[in-house]
Scaffold this motif. Structure first.
Motif, mmCIF file in Angstrom:
data_model
loop_
_atom_site.group_PDB
_atom_site.id
_atom_site.type_symbol
_atom_site.label_atom_id
_atom_site.label_comp_id
_atom_site.label_asym_id
_atom_site.label_seq_id
_atom_site.Cartn_x
_atom_site.Cartn_y
_atom_site.Cartn_z
ATOM 1 N N SER A 193 13.678 1.922 7.567
ATOM 2 C CA SER A 193 13.104 2.737 6.496
ATOM 3 C C SER A 193 11.860 3.149 6.935
ATOM 4 N N ARG A 194 11.110 4.279 6.334
ATOM 5 C CA ARG A 194 9.906 4.519 6.297
ATOM 6 C C ARG A 194 8.973 3.518 6.206
ATOM 7 N N ALA A 195 9.032 2.716 5.372
ATOM 8 C CA ALA A 195 8.205 1.618 5.240
ATOM 9 C C ALA A 195 8.047 0.504 6.442
ATOM 10 N N GLY A 212 1.397 1.369 11.709
ATOM 11 C CA GLY A 212 0.106 1.156 11.191
ATOM 12 C C GLY A 212 -0.489 2.484 10.457
ATOM 13 N N VAL A 213 0.901 2.968 9.899
ATOM 14 C CA VAL A 213 0.269 4.317 8.916
ATOM 15 C C VAL A 213 1.222 4.094 7.786
ATOM 16 N N GLY A 214 0.861 5.001 6.671
ATOM 17 C CA GLY A 214 1.684 4.884 5.458
ATOM 18 C C GLY A 214 2.961 5.499 5.550
ATOM 19 N N GLU A 215 3.572 5.506 4.598
ATOM 20 C CA GLU A 215 5.121 6.209 4.394
ATOM 21 C C GLU A 215 5.024 7.680 4.374
ATOM 22 N N ASN A 216 3.947 8.278 3.591
ATOM 23 C CA ASN A 216 3.847 9.537 3.744
ATOM 24 C C ASN A 216 3.681 10.373 5.445
ATOM 25 N N VAL A 217 2.945 9.365 5.963
ATOM 26 C CA VAL A 217 2.860 10.112 7.393
ATOM 27 C C VAL A 217 4.098 10.114 8.192
ATOM 28 N N VAL A 218 4.944 8.830 7.942
ATOM 29 C CA VAL A 218 6.116 8.804 8.460
ATOM 30 C C VAL A 218 7.135 9.771 7.959
ATOM 31 N N ARG A 219 6.943 10.016 6.803
ATOM 32 C CA ARG A 219 8.081 11.303 6.093
ATOM 33 C C ARG A 219 7.567 12.447 6.971
ATOM 34 N N ARG A 220 6.299 12.847 7.201
ATOM 35 C CA ARG A 220 6.004 14.223 7.451
ATOM 36 C C ARG A 220 6.427 14.300 9.073
ATOM 37 N N ALA A 221 6.312 13.330 9.610
ATOM 38 C CA ALA A 221 6.815 13.142 10.976
ATOM 39 C C ALA A 221 8.210 13.426 11.126
ATOM 40 N N GLN A 222 9.063 12.648 10.144
ATOM 41 C CA GLN A 222 10.307 12.623 10.184
ATOM 42 C C GLN A 222 10.681 14.233 9.951
ATOM 43 N N VAL A 260 15.956 17.232 16.223
ATOM 44 C CA VAL A 260 16.061 15.943 16.596
ATOM 45 C C VAL A 260 16.560 14.710 15.682
ATOM 46 N N LEU A 261 16.210 14.824 14.461
ATOM 47 C CA LEU A 261 16.579 14.036 13.448
ATOM 48 C C LEU A 261 17.415 14.747 12.443
ATOM 49 N N GLU A 262 18.416 14.150 11.618
ATOM 50 C CA GLU A 262 18.925 14.824 10.370
ATOM 51 C C GLU A 262 18.712 13.960 9.155
ATOM 52 N N GLY A 263 18.575 14.617 7.918
ATOM 53 C CA GLY A 263 18.523 13.884 6.578
ATOM 54 C C GLY A 263 19.954 14.139 6.231
ATOM 55 N N ARG A 264 20.276 12.662 5.395
ATOM 56 C CA ARG A 264 21.479 12.622 4.762
ATOM 57 C C ARG A 264 21.327 12.164 3.226
ATOM 58 N N ALA A 265 21.762 13.106 2.217
ATOM 59 C CA ALA A 265 21.322 12.682 0.985
ATOM 60 C C ALA A 265 21.814 11.344 0.607
ATOM 61 N N GLY A 266 20.983 10.377 0.042
ATOM 62 C CA GLY A 266 21.229 9.257 -0.507
ATOM 63 C C GLY A 266 21.499 8.220 0.569
ATOM 64 N N GLY A 277 19.682 8.175 4.160
ATOM 65 C CA GLY A 277 18.656 7.943 4.886
ATOM 66 C C GLY A 277 18.513 8.998 6.020
ATOM 67 N N THR A 278 17.570 8.874 7.379
ATOM 68 C CA THR A 278 17.319 9.571 8.160
ATOM 69 C C THR A 278 18.089 8.988 9.523
#
Length: 251
Positions: free
Chosen positions: A31-33, A40-50, A58-64, A66-67
C-alpha cells in the motif's frame, strides 16, 4: 545542484526494487501508506511516484485492486472495417486471437435513459428522448484494452427481442445483425477519431495514467433510410492498442 523532488527519489527507489527483483512482473505493490512509512514520505508523494512509473510503463494500476509491476505487454491491433461485420462471431475476439489473446467483454445496459444534448444531435432526436445505453469494457486476457458507451433510440427497438444489446436471443450479435433482425437495414457507419487525454475514470479502468493518450472514436450507424440507429463513444488507449482501418474497394 538543487535537491531532487521527493517523488522522483521514491520513483527511483521503486524502480531499484523492481530491477533487483524485490518485486517481479505481475506482483502487487504494498500500500502507499506502507511504502510511505518505509521511505519516510507521505502517501501523496508515493502516489506521484507511482503515477510517473505508470506513465513510463514500469507499473500499472488496476481499478479497485491496487498498483502492480507491469508485465511485458504486446500492443494489440484493433481493426476498424465495415467488411468485418459478421453474421456470427466477433471481430474483437478475432483480433485478440490473432495476437494469441483471449478476447471478451463485460457490459451493463440501462434502458430508458434520457439522451444528453450531444447524443441527441448524433441520433437525430430531441434532447431528453429515451435511449438504451450500454457501457462496455473490452478485455484481452482479462485486462481492459478498450471502452465503449453505446446509445440507441428506445423507440426504435422497444417491444422487440433486440431492445437489450446483450440480452435475449440476439445478445452480442452487434448493431448490424440486431437491426437486421427487426427489419432495419444498416447501410453504413461514420467514424470520427481524435486523440485526447484519458479522464481519471478511463485511466483507472484501463490501468493507465490520467494524462495518457487515447483515441476517442465517435461512431454512428445509419439505416438505408438515413436514420441514425446507434452512436457510440469508443476509447482506445494508445499504449495498449494500435488502430488500423481497412477500406473495402468496390469495383
Amino acid at each position: 545542484m538543487p535537491e531532487q523532488p521527493p517523488y522522483l527519489r521514491i520513483a527511483d527507489e521503486l524502480r531499484r526494487r523492481i530491477a533487483e527483483h524485490v518485486w517481479e512482473p505481475g506482483d502487487r505493490l504494498p500500500s502507499r501508506a506502507q511504502i510511505g512509512q518505509e521511505c519516510g514520505v507521505g502517501e501523496n508523494v508515493v502516489r506521484r511516484a507511482q503515477e510517473l512509473l505508470i506513465s513510463q510503463g514500469v507499473l500499472e494500476g488496476r481499478a479497485g485492486s491496487g498498483t502492480y509491476v507491469a508485465e511485458p505487454r504486446q500492443r494489440v491491433r484493433v481493426v476498424r472495417s465495415s467488411a468485418r461485420e459478421q453474421p456470427s462471431g466477433s471481430p474483437f475476439r478475432a483480433d485478440m486471437k490473432a495476437v494469441g489473446k483471449q478476447g471478451d467483454w463485460e457490459s451493463r445496459t440501462d434502458a430508458k435513459v434520457p439522451a444528453p444534448a450531444d447524443i441527441a444531435v448524433r441520433l437525430g432526436i430531441v434532447e431528453g428522448d429515451l435511449c438504451v445505453r450500454t457501457t462496455y469494457e473490452f478485455l484481452a486476457d482479462g485486462r481492459p484494452v478498450q471502452l465503449s458507451t453505446s446509445w440507441e433510440p428506445y423507440d426504435l427497438t422497444a417491444g422487440t427481442l433486440v431492445v437489450l444489446p446483450e440480452g435475449g436471443p440476439h445478445a452480442g450479435a452487434g448493431v448490424v445483425n440486431r437491426m437486421d433482425a427487426i427489419g432495419v437495414t444498416v447501410s453504413h457507419a461514420v467514424e470520427q477519431p481524435e486523440p485526447r487525454q484519458a479522464t481519471a475514470e478511463e485511466a483507472s479502468i484501463l490501468g493507465i495514467q490520467k494524462a495518457a493518450l487515447v483515441t476517442h472514436i465517435r461512431r454512428t450507424y445509419y439505416s438505408d433510410q438515413g436514420r441514425p440507429v446507434e452512436t457510440a463513444d469508443i476509447v482506445v488507449p494508445a499504449a495498449h492498442c494500435e488502430i488500423v482501418y481497412e477500406i473495402p474497394i468496390n469495383r
